[in-house]
Design a protein around this motif. Sequence first.
Motif, PDB file in Angstrom:
ATOM      1  N   VAL A   4      50.973   1.796  74.244  1.00  0.00           N
ATOM      2  CA  VAL A   4      50.847   2.417  74.500  1.00  0.00           C
ATOM      3  C   VAL A   4      50.490   2.672  75.276  1.00  0.00           C
ATOM      4  O   VAL A   4      49.483   2.053  75.777  1.00  0.00           O
ATOM      5  N   GLN A 156      46.079  18.391  71.455  1.00  0.00           N
ATOM      6  CA  GLN A 156      45.041  16.796  71.628  1.00  0.00           C
ATOM      7  C   GLN A 156      43.419  16.602  71.436  1.00  0.00           C
ATOM      8  O   GLN A 156      43.166  15.019  71.431  1.00  0.00           O
ATOM      9  N   THR A 158      42.150  17.040  68.826  1.00  0.00           N
ATOM     10  CA  THR A 158      42.003  17.094  67.697  1.00  0.00           C
ATOM     11  C   THR A 158      42.663  16.004  66.246  1.00  0.00           C
ATOM     12  O   THR A 158      42.441  15.289  65.445  1.00  0.00           O
ATOM     13  N   ALA A 159      43.498  15.165  67.537  1.00  0.00           N
ATOM     14  CA  ALA A 159      44.730  14.427  66.919  1.00  0.00           C
ATOM     15  C   ALA A 159      43.688  13.084  66.771  1.00  0.00           C
ATOM     16  O   ALA A 159      43.515  12.233  68.358  1.00  0.00           O
ATOM     17  N   ASP A 160      43.785  11.715  66.716  1.00  0.00           N
ATOM     18  CA  ASP A 160      43.311  10.754  66.265  1.00  0.00           C
ATOM     19  C   ASP A 160      44.895   9.897  66.605  1.00  0.00           C
ATOM     20  O   ASP A 160      44.977   8.988  65.293  1.00  0.00           O
ATOM     21  N   ILE A 161      45.162   9.725  67.482  1.00  0.00           N
ATOM     22  CA  ILE A 161      45.797   8.987  68.093  1.00  0.00           C
ATOM     23  C   ILE A 161      45.264   8.422  69.162  1.00  0.00           C
ATOM     24  O   ILE A 161      44.649   8.980  70.598  1.00  0.00           O
ATOM     25  N   PRO A 162      45.580   7.002  68.896  1.00  0.00           N
ATOM     26  CA  PRO A 162      45.591   6.382  70.475  1.00  0.00           C
ATOM     27  C   PRO A 162      46.807   6.583  71.773  1.00  0.00           C
ATOM     28  O   PRO A 162      47.490   6.861  71.280  1.00  0.00           O
ATOM     29  N   TRP A 164      44.888   8.735  73.328  1.00  0.00           N
ATOM     30  CA  TRP A 164      44.720  10.401  73.328  1.00  0.00           C
ATOM     31  C   TRP A 164      43.012  10.073  73.808  1.00  0.00           C
ATOM     32  O   TRP A 164      42.432  11.569  73.580  1.00  0.00           O
ATOM     33  N   GLU A 165      42.117   8.906  73.971  1.00  0.00           N
ATOM     34  CA  GLU A 165      41.134   9.765  74.148  1.00  0.00           C
ATOM     35  C   GLU A 165      40.410   9.982  74.904  1.00  0.00           C
ATOM     36  O   GLU A 165      40.672   9.033  76.322  1.00  0.00           O
ATOM     37  N   TRP A 167      40.554  12.644  76.023  1.00  0.00           N
ATOM     38  CA  TRP A 167      41.930  13.451  76.815  1.00  0.00           C
ATOM     39  C   TRP A 167      41.411  14.904  77.646  1.00  0.00           C
ATOM     40  O   TRP A 167      40.716  15.376  76.870  1.00  0.00           O
TER      41      TRP A 167
END
Length: 223
Positions: A4, A156, A158-162, A164-165, A167
């Motif tokens: 990622v 981005q 609200t999404a808990d995706i590695p 994108w912290e 963002w």
Amino acid sequence: MTKVPKPAPPSSRHTRRWPASLAVVAVLALQLAVPADILNAPRWILPACGAALLVPLVWANPFHLRRDEPWLRWVALALLAVMILVNAIYLTGLIVYLTTGNANNGAVLVRAALLIWVTNVVAFAVGYWEIDRGGPFARAPEHEREMERPDLLFPQMTADIPGWEGWLPGFTDYLFVAFTAATAFSPTDTMPLTARVKTQMGIQSSISFLTIAVVAARAVNVL
């Protein structure tokens, strides 16, 4: 296993000034192509006013947002007001031209409608960029200005995706919001949260709908 990518550092994409400046320059250049049937005045006057306001903004922050001065924000908001006012003048002139019975040139109508639509998208993209969370300087972590509550809810956020912290949106993200609002006449993936942005988006969608539904329809009939 796919790696990622790391999020961009704070000083990169969301603190860049040049994409907004380039978009404004493109819109000001387009004003020189407004048909004489729509605006019975020298076409260089309005772009010159916008350019006079853009010069100090580019001089202070040519590529990235480095220099934060209160007067620069007022100049940026004045530039935004000029672009919206100029577009309102063009739309009014186009409606007058359309209702006088002389709108028999389809090329003039299409060119004017396209000019108004593009200016509408860029002007409100700059507006969202300048207003969301208090402006670009307030959103930049390296600056001392206090960040306000979000005006727009990006997916981005609200999404808990590695990856994108932390963002933060850049000008391109606001340009996409303005583009989708102008084509769908409503929010799409990004939701307005505050009354001021809801008002902006409502005005932008109304201008876009009027331009496309009324003016473009008439142009198709003429052609």
